[in-house]
Enzyme design. Sequence first.
Site, PDB file in Angstrom:
ATOM      1  N   GLU A  84      47.048  19.751 102.263  1.00  0.00           N
ATOM      2  CA  GLU A  84      45.710  19.407 102.897  1.00  0.00           C
ATOM      3  C   GLU A  84      46.142  18.825 104.277  1.00  0.00           C
ATOM      4  OE1 GLU A  84      42.787  16.856 101.014  1.00  0.00           O
ATOM      5  OE2 GLU A  84      43.476  17.798  99.325  1.00  0.00           O
ATOM      6  N   ASN A 128      49.035  25.001  90.314  1.00  0.00           N
ATOM      7  CA  ASN A 128      48.441  25.301  88.954  1.00  0.00           C
ATOM      8  C   ASN A 128      48.114  27.041  88.912  1.00  0.00           C
ATOM      9  OD1 ASN A 128      46.336  26.357  90.835  1.00  0.00           O
ATOM     10  ND2 ASN A 128      45.023  24.197  90.136  1.00  0.00           N
ATOM     11  N   THR A 164      51.233  24.668  86.199  1.00  0.00           N
ATOM     12  CA  THR A 164      50.296  23.672  85.210  1.00  0.00           C
ATOM     13  C   THR A 164      49.499  24.582  84.769  1.00  0.00           C
ATOM     14  OG1 THR A 164      48.909  22.986  87.136  1.00  0.00           O
ATOM     15  CG2 THR A 164      50.722  21.456  86.216  1.00  0.00           C
ATOM     16  N   GLY A 166      46.709  24.056  82.438  1.00  0.00           N
ATOM     17  CA  GLY A 166      45.436  23.411  81.602  1.00  0.00           C
ATOM     18  C   GLY A 166      45.692  23.021  80.406  1.00  0.00           C
ATOM     19  N   GLY A 169      49.127  23.294  78.569  1.00  0.00           N
ATOM     20  CA  GLY A 169      50.380  22.520  78.788  1.00  0.00           C
ATOM     21  C   GLY A 169      50.835  22.754  80.404  1.00  0.00           C
ATOM     22  N   GLY A 195      45.178  17.636  87.815  1.00  0.00           N
ATOM     23  CA  GLY A 195      46.450  18.120  88.650  1.00  0.00           C
ATOM     24  C   GLY A 195      47.339  16.953  89.294  1.00  0.00           C
ATOM     25  N   ASP A 196      46.507  15.942  89.899  1.00  0.00           N
ATOM     26  CA  ASP A 196      46.943  14.970  90.759  1.00  0.00           C
ATOM     27  C   ASP A 196      47.330  13.881  89.672  1.00  0.00           C
ATOM     28  OD1 ASP A 196      46.120  15.834  93.273  1.00  0.00           O
ATOM     29  OD2 ASP A 196      44.023  15.227  92.648  1.00  0.00           O
ATOM     30  N   SER A 235      39.139   7.996  86.656  1.00  0.00           N
ATOM     31  CA  SER A 235      39.610   8.579  85.230  1.00  0.00           C
ATOM     32  C   SER A 235      41.083   8.138  85.041  1.00  0.00           C
ATOM     33  CB  SER A 235      39.357   9.958  85.474  1.00  0.00           C
ATOM     34  OG  SER A 235      40.148  10.735  86.046  1.00  0.00           O
TER      35      SER A 235
END
Length: 253
Positions: A84, A128, A164, A166, A169, A195-196, A235
């Site tokens: 970013e 990912n 990654t 999801g 694993g 992901g973060d 979260s």
Amino acid sequence: MVAKVGNDLFGPATIKNFESFGIDAANVGIAEGVSSGVAPIFVEPSGQNRIIVVKGANDLIAPEDVDAAAPLLRKADTIVLQFEIPLRTVYHAVQFAKANGIRCIVNPAPAQPVELKNLNPADYFIPNESEAEEITGIPVHTVDDANNCAEYLLGQGLRRVVITLGARGSFVAGVDGAELIPAFKVQSVDTTGAGDAFIGSFAVFLGEGIPEKEALLRANLYAALSTTKVGTQKSFCGRAEFEKEWQNRGARL
């Protein structure tokens, strides 16, 4: 945190939020006449998400900002980078990490065309599935696909790749071989920020001296737990909650 925010409503609030978590925000500048970076998030009923990134002030982070923060960065266990901010700044920070013997993790999010040779000094390249596919042109729908994609990335000179996957694993690959690190089953309601959660916790675990495979397992669990709640930062569970879950679930693996 080395960053820039705008002189809008979100800027000071973002800095205040950092400080509330004990994050050193001394190197977070306020850019005049520019909006803060934002990322509207759309969550599907399945828990999957779509994110629109508006870079704003993030796009003004320059190599000079990295150099200005050098005294702080030299104290770091790990420098974590993402896309970013301008790629020239990412490349510069990777070289800075190499020159100073600092572990470096590159998360190519949001994905975009990149000169992989400029990222070769990084210790870890962690995309990912969709990011890996967009950067390499190799579809990543299965574990075998992930292996093919990782082999390509290693062939471009990257030192260590973690893709990654999801609910399946994470797939780690290097010159010493490749391995699927299993996921943890949870009832996901919102995958935003997973992901973060994975990359941030992985950096922490490595910094604490935890061996790579266990660090990846722990990061898998931390990311999975983040999907059981709605939102991003809110979260992410605290350390005590995580360690309890790890003792109940991870330690048995």
